[in-house]
Enzyme design. Structure first.
Site, PDB file in Angstrom:
ATOM      1  N   GLU A  61      55.517   3.399  44.566  1.00  0.00           N
ATOM      2  CA  GLU A  61      54.652   3.147  43.409  1.00  0.00           C
ATOM      3  C   GLU A  61      54.548   1.649  43.139  1.00  0.00           C
ATOM      4  O   GLU A  61      53.477   1.144  42.789  1.00  0.00           O
ATOM      5  CB  GLU A  61      55.218   3.819  42.152  1.00  0.00           C
ATOM      6  CG  GLU A  61      55.017   5.310  42.107  1.00  0.00           C
ATOM      7  CD  GLU A  61      55.637   5.908  40.864  1.00  0.00           C
ATOM      8  OE1 GLU A  61      56.880   5.830  40.722  1.00  0.00           O
ATOM      9  OE2 GLU A  61      54.894   6.444  40.032  1.00  0.00           O
TER      10      GLU A  61
ATOM     11  N   VAL B  65      60.691  10.117  31.965  1.00  0.00           N
ATOM     12  CA  VAL B  65      59.390   9.445  31.826  1.00  0.00           C
ATOM     13  C   VAL B  65      58.411   9.986  32.876  1.00  0.00           C
ATOM     14  O   VAL B  65      58.007   9.272  33.800  1.00  0.00           O
ATOM     15  CB  VAL B  65      59.546   7.908  31.975  1.00  0.00           C
ATOM     16  CG1 VAL B  65      58.252   7.195  31.576  1.00  0.00           C
ATOM     17  CG2 VAL B  65      60.693   7.374  31.146  1.00  0.00           C
ATOM     18  N   PRO B  66      58.017  11.251  32.746  1.00  0.00           N
ATOM     19  CA  PRO B  66      57.031  11.764  33.702  1.00  0.00           C
ATOM     20  C   PRO B  66      55.719  11.009  33.547  1.00  0.00           C
ATOM     21  O   PRO B  66      55.271  10.773  32.420  1.00  0.00           O
ATOM     22  CB  PRO B  66      56.876  13.244  33.299  1.00  0.00           C
ATOM     23  CG  PRO B  66      57.422  13.348  31.921  1.00  0.00           C
ATOM     24  CD  PRO B  66      58.429  12.257  31.758  1.00  0.00           C
ATOM     25  N   HIS B  67      55.127  10.628  34.667  1.00  0.00           N
ATOM     26  CA  HIS B  67      53.890   9.843  34.571  1.00  0.00           C
ATOM     27  C   HIS B  67      53.030  10.047  35.808  1.00  0.00           C
ATOM     28  O   HIS B  67      53.537  10.462  36.849  1.00  0.00           O
ATOM     29  CB  HIS B  67      54.207   8.348  34.399  1.00  0.00           C
ATOM     30  CG  HIS B  67      54.985   7.774  35.534  1.00  0.00           C
ATOM     31  ND1 HIS B  67      56.363   7.761  35.563  1.00  0.00           N
ATOM     32  CD2 HIS B  67      54.594   7.217  36.698  1.00  0.00           C
ATOM     33  CE1 HIS B  67      56.776   7.205  36.675  1.00  0.00           C
ATOM     34  NE2 HIS B  67      55.723   6.864  37.401  1.00  0.00           N
ATOM     35  N   ALA B  68      51.754   9.720  35.685  1.00  0.00           N
ATOM     36  CA  ALA B  68      50.848   9.828  36.833  1.00  0.00           C
ATOM     37  C   ALA B  68      49.613   8.993  36.584  1.00  0.00           C
ATOM     38  O   ALA B  68      49.208   8.778  35.437  1.00  0.00           O
ATOM     39  CB  ALA B  68      50.436  11.285  37.052  1.00  0.00           C
TER      40      ALA B  68
END
Lengths: 163, 149
Positions: A61, B65-68
Site C-alpha cells: 500500500e 482500522v479497516p480501510h479501502a
C-alpha cells in the site's frame, strides 16, 4: 542587488482549493511586484512511514500511495505552472518528499525566499489541529514573512484582470 | 482535511452489536449507509475485505482500522464504532479489538486519505485517549472527545 520588499516568493501547494487560490494571488503579486515566483509541493512521506510503522499500511500500500502522491504533485504543479504561464509569469517548480513543514523551511532557506504564501488555513476545530496542521507549523517555523491568502472570488477577479 | 471534519454523530456507533469481524465491517458500513454517505454497501464490503485478506488491520491494544480505496464513495468517509467487550478482528497481538475506525477513500484523494489515517495512528498511540473513547456511552460523547483532544 535587491530591489523591493519582496524579491522571491514561494507558494505552498497541497492540492486544496485554498492553495490554488494562493497560487493565483502569488501570480498577481509576482507580476505586480516583479518578484521571482516559486511553487512547492511536498509529498508527505513522513505520514506514509508512520502508517507503515503503525502497521495500518502494508508495504504494498505504501508503494501504491506513494505513486499516487507523486502523480498528484506533478498534476498540481503543472496546473500552477499553467496559471503563471497564462499571465506571462515565470515560475520555478519545486517537488520535495518528506516532512512537509521541515521541507518548507528548508526551501525558504535554500532559495533565499522572503515571502511564503499559504492558502487560507482550515478552521481550528480541535486543539490538535493547531499542532498538526502542516501549513500552521510551517507558518510558525519559517524564517521569512508569511502571507495567508483569503477570499477566493476576489483573488480570482484579480487574477483574471491581470494582463 | 482534519480528522474532526469527517466525524459527526451520525457516523459513530456506540456500542457496536456485532460479534465477528465480518459483522463488524457490515455494521459500520450500515452506519455510513444510514448516514447517506454510502450507496453500494456490498461493493464497499468487498473492497474492505479484499484489503483484510492481504493482512488484518486489527492493530495492537484493541484498535482496528479497516480501510479501502474505492470508487463507491466520492469523498473521504469515516465510520467509528466502539465495542467495549471487544471482538476478534485477527489483531496482530491476538487481543480483541474495541475501537474501530473504518475509512473509505475514493481514488484520487490519496493525500487526504493518508493524512486522516496518520492522524488516527497518532491519536491511538495515546492509551489515555483510547481508554476515554472506550468508556464513551454515546455518539455525542465520542464527537466531543475528538473535539476536545
Amino acid at each position: 542587488m535587491k530591489q523591493g520588499p519582496v524579491n522571491k516568493m514561494l507558494v505552498y501547494i497541497d492540492g486544496s482549493e485554498e492553495s490554488i487560490t494562493a497560487a493565483e494571488y502569488s501570480v498577481v503579486l509576482s507580476k505586480k511586484m516583479g518578484a521571482e515566483l516559486y511553487a512547492i509541493y511536498v509529498i508527505n512521506t513522513r505520514a506514509l512511514d508512520d502508517l507503515v510503522k503503525s502497521r495500518i499500511f502494508l508495504q504494498i500500500e505504501e508503494e501504491e500511495y506513494k505513486r499516487d502522491l507523486e502523480s498528484d504533485a506533478d498534476r498540481y504543479l503543472n496546473h500552477v505552472k499553467e496559471l503563471a504561464t497564462k499571465k506571462g509569469v515565470a515560475i520555478n517548480l519545486i517537488k520535495k518528499s518528506g516532512n512537509v513543514h521541515a521541507e518548507l523551511k528548508k526551501s525558504v532557506q535554500e532559495n533565499d525566499i522572503d515571502l511564503l504564501v499559504l492558502g487560507e488555513l482550515a478552521h481550528v476545530r480541535s486543539r490538535r489541529d493547531e499542532f498538526y496542521n502542516e501549513a500552521e507549523r510551517a507558518m510558525r517555523i519559517v524564517d521569512c514573512s508569511v502571507m495567508i491568502v483569503k477570499d477566493e472570488e476576489k483573488v480570482w477577479e484579480l487574477y483574471e484582470a491581470l494582463e | 482535511m482534519a480528522l474532526i471534519d469527517l466525524i459527526s454523530k451520525d457516523v459513530v456507533k456506540v456500542p457496536l452489536e456485532s460479534k465477528t469481524k465480518t459483522e463488524i465491517v457490515r455494521e459500520l458500513l450500515k452506519v455510513l449507509k444510514d448516514a447517506g454517505k454510502l450507496e453500494n454497501l456490498e461493493k464497499a464490503y468487498d473492497a474492505i475485505m479484499a484489503r483484510e485478506r492481504l493482512g488484518s488491520t486489527g492493530l495492537e491494544d484493541g484498535i482496528a482500522v479497516p480501510h479501502a480505496k474505492t470508487d463507491v464513495v466520492d469523498t473521504l468517509t469515516l465510520a467509528i464504532g466502539i465495542s467495549p467487550g471487544g471482538v476478534d478482528f485477527e489483531a496482530i497481538d491476538g487481543k480483541p479489538s474495541q475501537l474501530f475506525f473504518l475509512m473509505l477513500a475514493p481514488p484520487g484523494q490519496s493525500g487526504p486519505h493518508i493524512e486522516a489515517l496518520s492522524e488516527i495512528a497518532r491519536l491511538t498511540k495515546s492509551k489515555a485517549f483510547c481508554r476515554t473513547l472506550i468508556e464513551a456511552r454515546s455518539a455525542d460523547e465520542v464527537v466531543e472527545i475528538f473535539r476536545e483532544d
